[in-house]
Design a protein around this motif. Structure first.
Motif, PDB file in Angstrom:
ATOM      1  N   ASN A 266      91.722   1.920  23.911  1.00 60.74           N
ATOM      2  CA  ASN A 266      91.805   2.266  22.483  1.00 60.74           C
ATOM      3  C   ASN A 266      91.383   1.098  21.593  1.00 60.74           C
ATOM      4  O   ASN A 266      90.680   1.265  20.580  1.00 60.74           O
ATOM      5  CB  ASN A 266      93.220   2.706  22.134  1.00 60.74           C
ATOM      6  N   ARG A 267      91.862  -0.098  21.986  1.00 54.84           N
ATOM      7  CA  ARG A 267      91.497  -1.282  21.203  1.00 54.84           C
ATOM      8  C   ARG A 267      89.981  -1.518  21.256  1.00 54.84           C
ATOM      9  O   ARG A 267      89.352  -1.837  20.246  1.00 54.84           O
ATOM     10  CB  ARG A 267      92.255  -2.495  21.737  1.00 54.84           C
ATOM     11  N   ASN A 268      89.407  -1.307  22.411  1.00 56.84           N
ATOM     12  CA  ASN A 268      87.944  -1.449  22.523  1.00 56.84           C
ATOM     13  C   ASN A 268      87.209  -0.412  21.693  1.00 56.84           C
ATOM     14  O   ASN A 268      86.171  -0.698  21.092  1.00 56.84           O
ATOM     15  CB  ASN A 268      87.518  -1.333  23.986  1.00 56.84           C
ATOM     16  N   ASN A 269      87.783   0.784  21.676  1.00 56.19           N
ATOM     17  CA  ASN A 269      87.160   1.832  20.856  1.00 56.19           C
ATOM     18  C   ASN A 269      87.180   1.456  19.372  1.00 56.19           C
ATOM     19  O   ASN A 269      86.218   1.711  18.634  1.00 56.19           O
ATOM     20  CB  ASN A 269      87.859   3.170  21.071  1.00 56.19           C
ATOM     21  N   LEU A 270      88.334   0.886  18.946  1.00 51.15           N
ATOM     22  CA  LEU A 270      88.410   0.448  17.540  1.00 51.15           C
ATOM     23  C   LEU A 270      87.392  -0.647  17.244  1.00 51.15           C
ATOM     24  O   LEU A 270      86.756  -0.651  16.189  1.00 51.15           O
ATOM     25  CB  LEU A 270      89.838  -0.057  17.242  1.00 51.15           C
ATOM     26  N   HIS A 271      87.263  -1.585  18.183  1.00 48.30           N
ATOM     27  CA  HIS A 271      86.279  -2.654  18.004  1.00 48.30           C
ATOM     28  C   HIS A 271      84.857  -2.092  17.957  1.00 48.30           C
ATOM     29  O   HIS A 271      84.027  -2.505  17.137  1.00 48.30           O
ATOM     30  CB  HIS A 271      86.405  -3.651  19.159  1.00 48.30           C
ATOM     31  N   LEU A 272      84.603  -1.109  18.823  1.00 47.99           N
ATOM     32  CA  LEU A 272      83.295  -0.464  18.825  1.00 47.99           C
ATOM     33  C   LEU A 272      83.037   0.234  17.494  1.00 47.99           C
ATOM     34  O   LEU A 272      81.927   0.156  16.932  1.00 47.99           O
ATOM     35  CB  LEU A 272      83.207   0.535  19.979  1.00 47.99           C
ATOM     36  N   LEU A 273      84.076   0.906  16.974  1.00 48.48           N
ATOM     37  CA  LEU A 273      83.928   1.571  15.680  1.00 48.48           C
ATOM     38  C   LEU A 273      83.611   0.570  14.575  1.00 48.48           C
ATOM     39  O   LEU A 273      82.747   0.816  13.706  1.00 48.48           O
ATOM     40  CB  LEU A 273      85.225   2.334  15.354  1.00 48.48           C
ATOM     41  N   HIS A 274      84.316  -0.577  14.634  1.00 45.90           N
ATOM     42  CA  HIS A 274      84.050  -1.618  13.627  1.00 45.90           C
ATOM     43  C   HIS A 274      82.604  -2.113  13.721  1.00 45.90           C
ATOM     44  O   HIS A 274      81.923  -2.297  12.691  1.00 45.90           O
ATOM     45  CB  HIS A 274      85.025  -2.771  13.837  1.00 45.90           C
ATOM     46  N   GLU A 275      82.143  -2.310  14.956  1.00 47.51           N
ATOM     47  CA  GLU A 275      80.765  -2.772  15.133  1.00 47.51           C
ATOM     48  C   GLU A 275      79.761  -1.747  14.621  1.00 47.51           C
ATOM     49  O   GLU A 275      78.763  -2.084  13.978  1.00 47.51           O
ATOM     50  CB  GLU A 275      80.499  -3.074  16.607  1.00 47.51           C
ATOM     51  N   LEU A 276      80.032  -0.488  14.920  1.00 51.03           N
ATOM     52  CA  LEU A 276      79.122   0.556  14.451  1.00 51.03           C
ATOM     53  C   LEU A 276      79.095   0.629  12.928  1.00 51.03           C
ATOM     54  O   LEU A 276      78.031   0.800  12.314  1.00 51.03           O
ATOM     55  CB  LEU A 276      79.531   1.908  15.049  1.00 51.03           C
ATOM     56  N   GLU A 277      80.268   0.508  12.311  1.00 54.42           N
ATOM     57  CA  GLU A 277      80.314   0.505  10.850  1.00 54.42           C
ATOM     58  C   GLU A 277      79.547  -0.687  10.288  1.00 54.42           C
ATOM     59  O   GLU A 277      78.843  -0.567   9.267  1.00 54.42           O
ATOM     60  CB  GLU A 277      81.774   0.473  10.376  1.00 54.42           C
ATOM     61  N   ASN A 278      79.668  -1.851  10.944  1.00 50.09           N
ATOM     62  CA  ASN A 278      78.941  -3.045  10.498  1.00 50.09           C
ATOM     63  C   ASN A 278      77.435  -2.844  10.629  1.00 50.09           C
ATOM     64  O   ASN A 278      76.663  -3.216   9.750  1.00 50.09           O
ATOM     65  CB  ASN A 278      79.392  -4.244  11.332  1.00 50.09           C
ATOM     66  N   ILE A 279      77.008  -2.221  11.740  1.00 49.14           N
ATOM     67  CA  ILE A 279      75.578  -1.956  11.937  1.00 49.14           C
ATOM     68  C   ILE A 279      75.055  -1.034  10.843  1.00 49.14           C
ATOM     69  O   ILE A 279      74.011  -1.275  10.226  1.00 49.14           O
ATOM     70  CB  ILE A 279      75.335  -1.343  13.323  1.00 49.14           C
ATOM     71  N   VAL A 280      75.816   0.046  10.602  1.00 48.76           N
ATOM     72  CA  VAL A 280      75.384   1.007   9.578  1.00 48.76           C
ATOM     73  C   VAL A 280      75.308   0.338   8.213  1.00 48.76           C
ATOM     74  O   VAL A 280      74.356   0.550   7.443  1.00 48.76           O
ATOM     75  CB  VAL A 280      76.345   2.215   9.551  1.00 48.76           C
ATOM     76  N   LYS A 281      76.309  -0.504   7.921  1.00 50.73           N
ATOM     77  CA  LYS A 281      76.324  -1.178   6.618  1.00 50.73           C
ATOM     78  C   LYS A 281      75.138  -2.131   6.470  1.00 50.73           C
ATOM     79  O   LYS A 281      74.489  -2.193   5.416  1.00 50.73           O
ATOM     80  CB  LYS A 281      77.636  -1.945   6.464  1.00 50.73           C
ATOM     81  N   GLN A 282      74.826  -2.909   7.527  1.00 48.03           N
ATOM     82  CA  GLN A 282      73.753  -3.891   7.436  1.00 48.03           C
ATOM     83  C   GLN A 282      72.369  -3.254   7.456  1.00 48.03           C
ATOM     84  O   GLN A 282      71.435  -3.757   6.826  1.00 48.03           O
ATOM     85  CB  GLN A 282      73.860  -4.898   8.586  1.00 48.03           C
ATOM     86  N   LEU A 283      72.243  -2.163   8.174  1.00 46.04           N
ATOM     87  CA  LEU A 283      70.922  -1.537   8.306  1.00 46.04           C
ATOM     88  C   LEU A 283      70.710  -0.398   7.312  1.00 46.04           C
ATOM     89  O   LEU A 283      69.719   0.321   7.422  1.00 46.04           O
ATOM     90  CB  LEU A 283      70.725  -1.004   9.730  1.00 46.04           C
ATOM     91  N   ASP A 284      71.617  -0.275   6.360  1.00 42.83           N
ATOM     92  CA  ASP A 284      71.451   0.792   5.376  1.00 42.83           C
ATOM     93  C   ASP A 284      70.547   0.315   4.235  1.00 42.83           C
ATOM     94  O   ASP A 284      70.721  -0.784   3.721  1.00 42.83           O
ATOM     95  CB  ASP A 284      72.815   1.196   4.817  1.00 42.83           C
ATOM     96  N   LEU A 285      69.565   1.091   3.866  1.00 40.88           N
ATOM     97  CA  LEU A 285      68.661   0.797   2.751  1.00 40.88           C
ATOM     98  C   LEU A 285      68.726   1.973   1.786  1.00 40.88           C
ATOM     99  O   LEU A 285      68.294   3.082   2.121  1.00 40.88           O
ATOM    100  CB  LEU A 285      67.230   0.603   3.257  1.00 40.88           C
ATOM    101  N   PRO A 286      69.302   1.775   0.586  1.00 41.02           N
ATOM    102  CA  PRO A 286      69.464   2.882  -0.367  1.00 41.02           C
ATOM    103  C   PRO A 286      68.155   3.612  -0.626  1.00 41.02           C
ATOM    104  O   PRO A 286      67.072   3.040  -0.569  1.00 41.02           O
ATOM    105  CB  PRO A 286      69.987   2.187  -1.623  1.00 41.02           C
ATOM    106  N   ARG A 287      68.311   4.887  -0.960  1.00 39.86           N
ATOM    107  CA  ARG A 287      67.145   5.750  -1.181  1.00 39.86           C
ATOM    108  C   ARG A 287      66.272   5.253  -2.320  1.00 39.86           C
ATOM    109  O   ARG A 287      65.030   5.305  -2.247  1.00 39.86           O
ATOM    110  CB  ARG A 287      67.643   7.180  -1.478  1.00 39.86           C
ATOM    111  N   LYS A 288      66.920   4.737  -3.380  1.00 42.43           N
ATOM    112  CA  LYS A 288      66.134   4.286  -4.534  1.00 42.43           C
ATOM    113  C   LYS A 288      65.220   3.107  -4.165  1.00 42.43           C
ATOM    114  O   LYS A 288      64.099   2.995  -4.679  1.00 42.43           O
ATOM    115  CB  LYS A 288      67.059   3.874  -5.684  1.00 42.43           C
TER     116      LYS A 288
END
Length: 845
Positions: A266-288
């Motif tokens: 479970n702890r690893n899953n939470l860490h994985l979720l955090h990493e995925l959220e970080n990836i999405v946040k860093q690789l997100d480029l707004p539409r505008k």
């Protein structure tokens, strides 16, 4: 044909940002062997331009042969309304007759032409004749789109298989329940809490209903007792089971360990979720930002502002610090590919805009102050100010697309280099005209003022007024260059970030936003050296003709003035020290080396001229040419002695004077009419006097040596030419001294027959005052014949001879007193008579 269509789009039209709409393989009518492709092409960026392009194929390559605008099309003639013909004509600048390879391509090509004409031509539309009417209607379907079906239909069929509709009663209850809670749709969690609370109330009401019936309760109690009995039985049976299932305890302990493993998971899953959220946040480029990057408007301030924001957002996304293992994810790789596409398109937009600006500003006339002589170098501050708006985009290009950055740098240096080349050449042309002698188009090369030449040949040299003009012009030119070069260098350093190492540089860990991440990779001195090298290279390309033109201008001065190297060295040295620009100071330093070598050559020629000097063949040698010329030479060199470069001239002064001291003695033997001692005496004395006036401290030892050589030559001349005017008297006393030396007492010499008092009186009587005066007068005429007027040493030599005569007189008097005491014998003239003789002779001449 699909392959050819794809190849043409990729190789021919996409590089020009064009899109292929239709293609028809055609040949000229009656010449079907010469085939080509007729294409309808549209531009991808507004304004939309529709073109008809003829493509020729040769050696598996495709090239444009002709291009017509759609507006040039006047008539489309299908030749026959039947659909099975392959011939058609296009009326443009002339009639072009074609035969298509098949009827379908002909149909598609004509329909595409009709659609584009109706869409983009508001008036003067072409005439379509001899073609089926079905091809010339607005909603005509092209052959390639006739059988297209919607993929959504198949999707709907798949979804409908698992769908079950609710009943009317269920739908009514659901609507009533949701109408009681207004937030049922907007807040699902609150709606679920309401449902849970209602369910709990219903459970309580059910329990109360059960207890309301006593009969039912009694029956329930009986059942409970029965249940208790049964429970006892079960308990006993459970005890039996406990005995049986004791071995299960070990298994339970193992289950506890599995539980801890689940916690870790479970702890690893939470860490994985955090990493995925970080990836999405860093690789997100707004539409505008995507829209701006896809179609950036760089022609106005607002467009630039949005473009800079979008570019920085893209850079941050592409520069995001992700674990290398995460970079192997398919989604991450896909997103990075999209970023690469945005980067390439945005980079092309920036390059196109800046490339056009650089070429445009290459014709800038510049701003300059008015000057009566036109000796002003135009400034280009306006260009720098307008380009500064694009500085952040240039910084972005340097980080994100090094190849494009290098290309833009080259375009800038080529365009602005031509501009500065024009301005600098014009400046130096005006400067050359300014220093040209008045009334002459081109000044002839003037003779070099050599120390070893006769002074009369110096009359061709530059006047003080001309030299002042040369100096002021040179100073003005150097002063004009300094602010322009400094302004351009400051702009280039800021605009192209030349003071920051490129991330593509070897052996460096510079981050993509231009900030050094690790200064231990390159030592600070090497980093600074590499930066300075970049600045010098770019400035050298911009001002490629500066050093050449400056050297040409200095050579032009050299033709006017042989002493040019001295004041040019001074002024250039001042500007090397004061120039804040590393490029300009290095350029001046390079030219300074040339001038230093010119000074060395010039001084070496002077030294050689001293050695090769020819002694004048007149009756009196007088002062040698290089001694006479030294005073004027030193006056010209005074400008160098008063500067920071005085050491350069002092070194040569020492060598010059040493050569003069050496060659005065050598050249004194070349004149056959003037005694060597006279030439030495006059020239050493003149040189000593001149060095005393110049007061050059480094020449103090040479000045003392000149004085000593002068005194030696004077003493030698007096000794040689004054001799012993009382010759017989001197010979007599030589004999007396010889007797004394042989042991005869001085007081007893008079008893020697040959040296008796009578003999002494006879010798003395031969030198009365009048005879002595005549001898002195003859000596004066000889001295006057030897000495020159420019030497101005006649009185000095005459006084030295007077002192020598008095010395000899006193010596004779002393010998008479010693060897003939009490004899009252004296010479017939006194010291006062000698002084009067010398004085009278000097006054009479």
């Amino acid at each position: 044909m699909t392959t050819i269509r794809h190849t043409l789009q990729q190789e021919v039209f996409q590089p020009n940002e064009e899109r292929l709409l239709s293609i028809c393989h055609v040949g000229k009518l009656f010449k079907k062997k010469k085939s080509s492709f007729l294409c309808v092409v549209s531009s991808t960026s507004p304004p939309i331009n529709i073109l008809i392009v003829q493509i020729k194929q040769s050696d598996k390559t495709y090239k444009r042969k002709r291009t017509w605008a759609l507006a040039e099309l006047n008539v489309v003639d299908g030749k026959n309304e039947a659909a099975d013909t392959v011939e058609f004509d296009l009326h443009m600048d002339k009639v072009y007759r074609w035969a298509a390879s098949n009827t379908q391509e002909r149909q598609l090509f004509i329909i595409t032409l009709f659609k584009q004409c109706n869409k983009h031509l508001l008036k003067d539309k072409p005439i379509f004749k001899n073609v089926p009417k079905a091809w010339t209607i607005e909603d005509v379907m092209t052959p390639e789109n006739k059988y297209v079906t919607s993929p959504l239909l198949a999707l709907d069929n798949d979804l409908s298989e698992d769908f079950q509709a609710i009943t009317d009663k269920e739908q009514e209850d659901l609507n009533r329940l949701m109408s009681d809670c207004e937030f049922a749709i907007s807040n699902a969690e609150a709606f679920m809490e309401v449902l849970a609370r209602d369910l709990s109330l219903l459970d309580g009401e059910n329990v109360q209903c059960v207890l309301a019936s006593e009969t039912q309760v009694e029956a329930l109690m009986e059942q409970l007792e029965t249940a208790i009995t049964e429970a006892d039985k079960i308990e006993k049976r459970l005890d039996t089971y406990d005995e049986i299932l004791r071995h299960v305890r070990d298994a339970m302990e193992k289950m506890e360990k599995k539980t801890s493993m689940i916690t870790i998971a479970n702890r690893n899953n939470l860490h994985l979720l955090h990493e995925l959220e970080n990836i999405v946040k860093q690789l997100d480029l707004p539409r505008k930002y995507q829209e701006v990057l896809d179609d950036a408007d760089l022609t106005n301030a607002n467009g630039l502002k949005f473009a800079i924001e979008a570019g920085n957002a893209l850079r941050d996304a592409m520069n995001s610090q992700l674990d290398p293992a995460l970079l192997r994810m398919a989604a991450v790789q896909e997103q990075r590919k999209r970023f690469e596409k945005f980067k390439d398109k945005f980079s092309r937009s920036i390059c196109r805009q800046l490339n056009n600006l650089f070429i445009h500003y290459g014709n800038h006339k510049g701003e300059s102050e008015k000057s009566s002589d036109g000796l002003v170098l135009p400034q280009h501050g306006t260009v720098h100010k307008e380009l500064s708006m694009y500085a952040e985009l240039m910084h972005w290009i340097k980080v994100m697309d090094r190849k494009a950055y290098d290309g833009l740098r080259k375009v800038y240096t080529d365009s602005l280099g031509k501009l500065y080349d024009r301005d600098i050449r014009n400046l130096f042309e005006i400067a050359k005209e300014r220093i040209a002698p008045s009334g002459q188009v081109a000044s002839p090369t003037r003779s070099v003022a050599l120390l070893g030449l006769d002074r009369e040949q110096w009359t061709l040299e530059t006047t003080a007024t001309e030299r002042n003009r040369y100096e002021s012009t040179l100073q003005q030119v150097l002063s004009q260059l300094e602010p322009i070069c400094l302004q351009e260098q400051q702009f280039c350093v800021a605009f192209f970030q030349l003071d920051i190492l490129s991330p593509s540089s070897k052996n460096t860990l510079t981050t993509l936003d231009g900030i050094e991440a690790d200064t231990t990779v390159l030592p600070h001195r090497k980093v600074e050296k590499q930066i300075n090298e970049d600045v010098r290279n770019m400035m050298g390309n911009l001002f490629s003709c500066l050093e050449e033109e400056l050297l040409s201008f200095i050579n032009h001065i050299e033709k006017q003035d042989s002493f040019y190297c001295m004041y040019v060295l001074v002024h250039l040295n001042q500007h090397v020290m004061s120039a804040q620009s590393s490029f300009l100071s290095n350029t001046f330093a390079s030219v300074l080396i040339h001038i230093k070598r010119s000074l060395d050559r010039f001084m070496q020629v002077q030294v050689d001229s001293i050695k090769e000097c020819r002694v004048p063949r007149r009756s009196k040698c007088g002062i040698l040419p290089y001694i006479l010329n030294l005073e004027e030479f030193a006056r010209y060199g005074d400008v160098l002695l008063k500067s920071d470069r005085r050491a350069d001239l002092e070194k040569w002064y020492t060598r010059l004077i040493d050569t003069m001291l050496e060659y005065i003695a050598i050249h004194s033997a070349d004149h056959h009419k003037t005694p060597q001692q006279v030439i030495k005496m006059e020239n050493y004395h003149y040189l000593y006097s001149l060095l005393s006036q110049l007061k050059i401290s480094v020449l103090d030892s040479q000045r003392k040596e000149a004085k000593q050589k002068y005194n030696d030559a004077l003493a030698a001349y007096v000794t040689q030419y004054f001799g012993r005017p009382l010759e017989k008297l001197n010979i007599f006393f030589d004999g007396v001294q010889a007797r004394v030396a042989s042991g005869v007492k001085a007081s007893e010499v008079s008893y020697q027959l040959a040296f008796s008092k009578q003999e002494l009186r006879k010798v003395i009587n031969q030198y009365p005052g009048s005879t002595v005066k005549k001898g002195i007068e003859a000596l004066y005429k000889k001295v006057e014949k030897h000495l020159s007027e420019e030497g101005n040493l006649l009185q000095v030599v005459w006084r030295a001879m007077q002192e020598e005569f008095i010395r000899q007189y006193k010596m004779l008097e002393d010998l008479i007193q010693q060897c003939y005491p009490g004899s009252l014998i004296t010479l017939e003239f006194t010291i006062n008579d000698i002084l009067e003789f010398f004085s009278d002779i000097a006054r009479s001449h």
